[in-house]
Design an enzyme around this catalytic site. Structure first.
Site, short mmCIF file in Angstrom:
data_model
loop_
_atom_site.label_atom_id
_atom_site.label_comp_id
_atom_site.label_asym_id
_atom_site.label_seq_id
_atom_site.Cartn_x
_atom_site.Cartn_y
_atom_site.Cartn_z
N ARG A 60 0.85 -1.19 0.00
CA ARG A 60 0.00 0.00 0.00
C ARG A 60 0.89 1.24 0.00
NH1 ARG A 60 -3.20 -2.90 -1.64
NH2 ARG A 60 -5.23 -3.52 -0.79
N HIS A 67 0.24 -0.28 -10.19
CA HIS A 67 -0.60 -1.09 -9.31
C HIS A 67 -1.01 -2.40 -10.00
CE1 HIS A 67 -3.43 -0.69 -5.63
NE2 HIS A 67 -3.15 -1.97 -5.84
#
Length: 267
Positions: free
Chosen positions: A120, A168
């Site tokens: 994250r 991502h």
């Protein structure tokens, strides 16, 4: 991990065509630390230990995992970082994990170490990492997640030669399997069976709105995948996905799930 262990960057980007014959240490002499020992962290640790890397793991609470040196808590974090020549971040984004990599913890790592973050974005204090990359405390970083996504085009990470930015893609929700999980949990909720892939929201995980989870559950039930609607409240509280893009794809997949009646319990 293998990229940084083998020093592949000097060969991948070699415009002068220089033959650099250098040999990395054996895997057994390259310590790796993984922050986060959930399902992803344990899978990563198992893969690396199978290649003979010595792996240290850190989690907020104590854990015992075969074949892995486990640490926990603030003191354990310092110990885990002290020999982390390669650091892999697989922690969730919670108030307790925000900026776990900061100016202080970066100095606790060996000079010239590398960081891989498929976890994250908020785990890293960006200003501190940028300074460490420019100064040489951290030799390179591969970053797949960021506090703001897409990463703005003027962000300094784009302009550092020792930073690799990926969009991502380390792990993503697949609409087919995500829809299957959602449908499976609806069925489990109705029969009283335990849910799969539970999220502990009280610990700060998945702090996204539940409205989309509720909508998806209603959509699956109204479609008649199980003959009638049921169990909305349980799935609303326990299951779901937190990206609008994922929701759109999952809705498409739900339309293709075969109808399968189940034995309905008492509502």
């Amino acid at each position: 991990t293998l990229r940084y262990h083998l020093g592949m960057d000097q060969h991948i980007v070699n415009p002068d065509h220089i033959w650099r014959e250098s040999h990395p240490p054996l895997a057994q002499d390259r310590p790796v630390t993984i922050l986060g020992l959930g399902a992803l962290g344990q899978a990563c640790a198992a893969a690396l230990t199978a290649l003979n890397f010595p792996v240290n793991g850190w989690s907020r609470g104590p854990k015992q995992i075969d074949g892995l040196t486990c640490h926990h808590g603030p003191d354990g974090l310092k110990t885990a970082l002290q020999n982390a020549e390669i650091l892999i971040l697989l922690l969730p984004d919670t108030p307790e994990t925000e900026h776990v990599i900061n100016a202080q913890t970066l100095t606790q790592m060996p000079r010239g170490s590398t960081i891989i973050n498929p976890g994250r974005g908020p785990l890293i204090e960006d200003k501190a990492l940028l300074a460490a990359l420019k100064e040489g405390q951290i030799s390179a970083a591969c970053l797949d997640v960021f506090r703001v996504e897409p990463l703005p085009q003027d962000h300094p990470y784009w302009h550092l030669p020792n930073v690799t930015v990926t969009p991502h893609i380390a792990s993503g929700t697949r609409p087919t399997t995500a829809a299957e999980v959602l449908v499976e949990n609806i069925a489990r909720g109705e029969t009283g069976a335990p849910f799969v892939h539970l999220v502990d929201r009280t610990a700060g995980y998945c702090a996204a709105s539940l409205s989309q989870d509720w909508w998806l559950t209603r959509r699956a039930a109204r479609r008649g995948a199980f003959g009638r609607s049921f169990g909305y409240w349980q799935i609303k509280a326990q299951a779901g996905f937190h990206k609008a893009r994922d929701h759109r794809m999952i809705r498409q997949e739900i339309r293709h799930i075969p109808r399968r009646p189940i034995q309905l319990g008492k509502l």
